[in-house]
Design an enzyme around this catalytic site. Structure first.
Site, PDB file in Angstrom:
ATOM      1  CE  LYS A 167     -49.121 146.643 -24.542  1.00 39.67           C
ATOM      2  NZ  LYS A 167     -48.396 147.342 -23.460  1.00 39.67           N
ATOM      3  N   GLY A 217     -57.100 148.198 -17.629  1.00 37.71           N
ATOM      4  CA  GLY A 217     -56.487 149.511 -17.801  1.00 37.71           C
ATOM      5  C   GLY A 217     -57.543 150.595 -17.680  1.00 37.71           C
ATOM      6  CB  SER A 218     -57.390 154.145 -18.534  1.00 36.30           C
ATOM      7  OG  SER A 218     -57.049 154.044 -19.897  1.00 36.30           O
ATOM      8  CB  ALA A 220     -59.512 156.729 -22.240  1.00 41.26           C
ATOM      9  N   GLY A 222     -59.988 151.214 -22.699  1.00 42.28           N
ATOM     10  CA  GLY A 222     -61.007 150.165 -22.827  1.00 42.28           C
ATOM     11  C   GLY A 222     -62.039 150.509 -23.892  1.00 42.28           C
ATOM     12  CD  GLU A 239     -62.291 142.877 -14.910  1.00 40.41           C
ATOM     13  OE1 GLU A 239     -62.722 143.765 -14.156  1.00 40.41           O
ATOM     14  OE2 GLU A 239     -62.827 141.761 -15.029  1.00 40.41           O
ATOM     15  CB  CYS A 273     -58.568 149.271 -10.450  1.00 42.70           C
ATOM     16  SG  CYS A 273     -58.495 147.625  -9.781  1.00 42.70           S
ATOM     17  CD  GLU A 371     -59.017 155.186 -12.270  1.00 43.61           C
ATOM     18  OE1 GLU A 371     -58.608 155.275 -13.441  1.00 43.61           O
ATOM     19  OE2 GLU A 371     -59.228 154.091 -11.706  1.00 43.61           O
TER      20      GLU A 371
HETATM   21  P1  NAD Z   1     -53.738 152.270 -19.737  1.00 40.48           P
HETATM   22  O1  NAD Z   1     -55.112 152.079 -20.238  1.00 40.48           O
HETATM   23  O2  NAD Z   1     -53.006 153.501 -20.116  1.00 40.48           O
HETATM   24  O3  NAD Z   1     -52.789 151.074 -20.199  1.00 40.48           O
HETATM   25  C1  NAD Z   1     -53.059 149.731 -19.878  1.00 40.48           C
HETATM   26  C2  NAD Z   1     -52.362 148.826 -20.873  1.00 40.48           C
HETATM   27  O4  NAD Z   1     -52.920 149.049 -22.170  1.00 40.48           O
HETATM   28  C3  NAD Z   1     -50.858 149.080 -21.013  1.00 40.48           C
HETATM   29  O5  NAD Z   1     -50.220 147.840 -21.230  1.00 40.48           O
HETATM   30  C4  NAD Z   1     -50.780 149.950 -22.264  1.00 40.48           C
HETATM   31  O6  NAD Z   1     -49.534 149.853 -22.923  1.00 40.48           O
HETATM   32  C5  NAD Z   1     -51.892 149.356 -23.107  1.00 40.48           C
HETATM   33  N1  NAD Z   1     -52.495 150.262 -24.088  1.00 40.48           N
HETATM   34  C6  NAD Z   1     -52.551 151.622 -24.048  1.00 40.48           C
HETATM   35  N2  NAD Z   1     -53.232 152.076 -25.127  1.00 40.48           N
HETATM   36  C7  NAD Z   1     -53.612 150.995 -25.845  1.00 40.48           C
HETATM   37  C8  NAD Z   1     -54.348 150.820 -27.062  1.00 40.48           C
HETATM   38  N3  NAD Z   1     -54.822 151.860 -27.740  1.00 40.48           N
HETATM   39  N4  NAD Z   1     -54.569 149.566 -27.505  1.00 40.48           N
HETATM   40  C9  NAD Z   1     -54.112 148.496 -26.808  1.00 40.48           C
HETATM   41  N5  NAD Z   1     -53.378 148.604 -25.662  1.00 40.48           N
HETATM   42  C10 NAD Z   1     -53.144 149.842 -25.193  1.00 40.48           C
HETATM   43  O7  NAD Z   1     -53.815 152.121 -18.148  1.00 40.48           O
HETATM   44  P2  NAD Z   1     -52.646 152.241 -17.083  1.00 40.48           P
HETATM   45  O8  NAD Z   1     -52.348 153.684 -16.831  1.00 40.48           O
HETATM   46  O9  NAD Z   1     -51.531 151.336 -17.437  1.00 40.48           O
HETATM   47  O10 NAD Z   1     -53.369 151.621 -15.782  1.00 40.48           O
HETATM   48  C11 NAD Z   1     -54.144 152.376 -14.923  1.00 40.48           C
HETATM   49  C12 NAD Z   1     -55.615 152.134 -15.200  1.00 40.48           C
HETATM   50  O11 NAD Z   1     -55.920 150.761 -15.057  1.00 40.48           O
HETATM   51  C13 NAD Z   1     -56.501 152.836 -14.209  1.00 40.48           C
HETATM   52  O12 NAD Z   1     -57.565 153.447 -14.896  1.00 40.48           O
HETATM   53  C14 NAD Z   1     -57.016 151.727 -13.327  1.00 40.48           C
HETATM   54  O13 NAD Z   1     -58.239 151.976 -12.698  1.00 40.48           O
HETATM   55  C15 NAD Z   1     -57.103 150.598 -14.279  1.00 40.48           C
HETATM   56  N6  NAD Z   1     -57.099 149.314 -13.563  1.00 40.48           N
HETATM   57  C16 NAD Z   1     -58.256 148.585 -13.535  1.00 40.48           C
HETATM   58  C17 NAD Z   1     -58.292 147.381 -12.845  1.00 40.48           C
HETATM   59  C18 NAD Z   1     -59.527 146.516 -12.810  1.00 40.48           C
HETATM   60  O14 NAD Z   1     -59.405 145.348 -12.501  1.00 40.48           O
HETATM   61  N7  NAD Z   1     -60.695 147.012 -13.138  1.00 40.48           N
HETATM   62  C19 NAD Z   1     -57.143 146.931 -12.167  1.00 40.48           C
HETATM   63  C20 NAD Z   1     -55.991 147.723 -12.215  1.00 40.48           C
HETATM   64  C21 NAD Z   1     -55.975 148.914 -12.936  1.00 40.48           C
END
Ligand code: NAD
Length: 482
Positions: A167, A217-218, A220, A222, A239, A273, A371
């Site tokens: 997704k 992703g973020s 929170a 995670g 991650e 990130c 962040e």
């Molecule tokens: P996000 O956590 O809002 O969303 C990431 C993904 O998760 C999206 O596809 C979203 O639709 C999905 N999602 C949201 N809530 C969910 C839930 N409750 N259950 C399952 N899926 C859900 O993050 P974002 O704003 O899309 O991305 C930015 C974040 O990603 C930043 O915090 C950044 O640091 C992090 N990031 C980390 C890495 C790494 O490798 N460590 C790399 C790139 C980005």
């Protein structure tokens, strides 16, 4: 969407994908319904027995085919990603190349070994450690590097014999959906692409048919995914975000360190990130470093991501920019000074934020503890390397860290003492397919890339094999032992 080897329009609520540089709508993308998530997971489950039995070399050939398709579509995908995500074109075409490289790398690594032979405990026995696929991998990725972060999960997962349901973020689904064509030669159901936001993601996470959740992703989100998986003892591969420190030592050539710092802070409008978000500069070089960073920052071209002269594009969404501006305003209210940027660079449309240098900040401000994910470089002076390392390590995040120095003693100390999954010296933010990437502390619980990135998608089975099938002297009855 792409499910079970066919196009399946989503039947759920529609997300409008917007060009962040113009605020114009680009496409309407319907989300998956819960029933369609079930169908995608069922398709991946059905494909699993065949795919895990496919010889690894054959799987590798198919992954090389995906890589070749990507290389043949770099310009098209790069443009699409520039339109939906706002990164400058060159950063997107680079991303497509790196995405292809990840598929090539795991195409080979996946056929290299599937475990090891260990010494047996008795003569006449064979003891094996077998590596097997985990099952169906729920793959959930963010918008900032939509294809690369997908590849870092999907390529090793497939190479290890898993099947996947992927997704993308609702901000950037278009390039990902285009990949259906790249995966079309794989058996039906091995890769499934579904669309939607948090609800669709959660349906994948809690689905009893998914065996592992690979998420970028973020923090929170995670944490939420980790909590949801705990009740099923489902494996997670998280991650997450960071707050990377960038240390400038007193021996460096500032003509190199200042543009290096600018690139580390503003690449993809700071939405990486591993963006450098806290600069700790040793006292003797502080003033000159700040002057040079301000000069480089003011010289950057903010603009249309499709214009080859653009250095920094818009942020991905209005809400993201508003969050960063809120952090900046808070810091200014507490005494911070903005020396460059801090505004929209004169652009009325598009979610632009001019690259920004801030001084007179301190480590207690939200700008220095949470962040930012925007093009902001807060710079502070430090009295010693000890102080720089201590302050770099003071937060609960540990994704990456950068150091500019040529002194070997400084390098050895930073290498040992910085609490980060990657420490870069004099070459910020460079990835290496063979080198594991991931975070310590709250930045994650896993590694992508390298052999570690393949291991993350494998289950381990110990096989204890006695070829003689003889009665053992240590069995019952104990009274006759001796
Ligand atoms: P996000 O956590 O809002 O969303 C990431 C993904 O998760 C999206 O596809 C979203 O639709 C999905 N999602 C949201 N809530 C969910 C839930 N409750 N259950 C399952 N899926 C859900 O993050 P974002 O704003 O899309 O991305 C930015 C974040 O990603 C930043 O915090 C950044 O640091 C992090 N990031 C980390 C890495 C790494 O490798 N460590 C790399 C790139 C980005």
């Amino acid at each position: 969407m792409w499910v079970a080897g066919g196009d399946r329009p989503g039947l759920g609520p529609v997300d409008v994908v917007v060009n962040p540089a113009t605020e114009e709508p680009l496409a309407e993308v319907p989300s998956a319904t819960p029933g369609q998530v079930d169908q995608a997971v069922a398709a991946a489950r059905a494909a699993l027995p065949g795919w895990r039995r496919t010889p690894a070399a054959e799987r590798g050939e198919l992954l090389h085919g995906v890589a070749a398709w990507l290389r043949g579509h770099g310009d098209e995908l790069g443009r699409l990603m520039a339109l939906e995500g706002g990164k400058p074109l060159v950063e997107n075409t680079d991303e497509v190349g790196w995405t292809a490289n990840a598929f090539s790398y795991y195409a080979e690594l996946g056929r290299h070994e599937r475990g090891r032979v260990i010494p047996s405990v008795e003569d006449g026995q064979l003891a094996l450690v077998l590596k097997e696929p985990v099952g169906v991998v729920a793959t959930i990725v963010p918008w900032n590097y939509p294809l690369l972060l997908l590849a870092w999960k999907v390529a090793p997962a497939l190479a290890a014999g898993n099947t996947v349901v992927v997704k993308p973020s609702p901000y950037t689904p278009l390039a990902t959906l285009r990949l259906a064509e790249a995966f079309a030669d794989l058996p039906d159901g091995v890769v499934n692409l579904v669309t939607g936001g948090a609800e669709v993601g959660e349906a994948m996470v809690v689905h009893p048919g998914t065996s592992l959740v690979a998420f970028t992703g973020s923090v929170a989100t995670g944490q939420r995914i980790g909590a949801l998986c705990a009740s099923q003892v489902k494996r997670t591969h998280l991650e997450l975000g960071g707050k990377d420190a960038f240390i400038v030592c007193d021996d460096v050539d500032l003509e190199v360190a200042a543009p290096g710092a600018a690139w580390a802070a503003y690449l993809n409008a700071g939405q990486v990130c591993t963006s450098a978000e806290r600069f700790y500069v040793l006292e003797p070089v502080f003033d000159e470093f700040v002057d040079r960073l301000v000069a480089v920052t003011k010289g950057l071209r903010l603009g249309d991501p499709l214009d080859p002269a653009t250095d920094v594009g818009p942020m991905v969404a209005e809400a993201q920019r508003a969050r960063v501006e809120g952090q900046l305003d808070g810091a200014v209210r507490e005494g911070a000074r903005v020396l460059a940027g801090g505004d929209h660079g004169g652009r009325e449309r598009g979610w632009f934020l001019a690259p920004t240098v801030v001084v007179d900040v301190d480590d207690s401000m939200d700008l220095l503890t949470t962040e930012t994910f925007g093009p902001v470089a807060p710079v502070q002076r430090v009295g010693s390397l000890d102080e720089a390392i201590a302050r770099a390590n003071a937060l609960p995040y540990g994704l990456g860290a950068n150091v500019y120095t040529r002194r070997m003693d400084y390098m050895l100390r930073c290498m040992d003492e910085l609490e980060a999954g990657t420490v870069w010296f004099n070459d910020p933010l460079t990835d290496n397919d063979a080198g594991p990437f991931g975070g310590m502390k709250m930045s994650g619980n896993a590694r992508e890339l390298g052999p570690e990135g393949l291991e993350a998608f494998r289950e381990t089975k110990h096989v204890h094999l006695d070829a003689r099938a003889e009665r053992k002297p240590w069995w019952y009855p104990y009274g006759q032992q001796g």
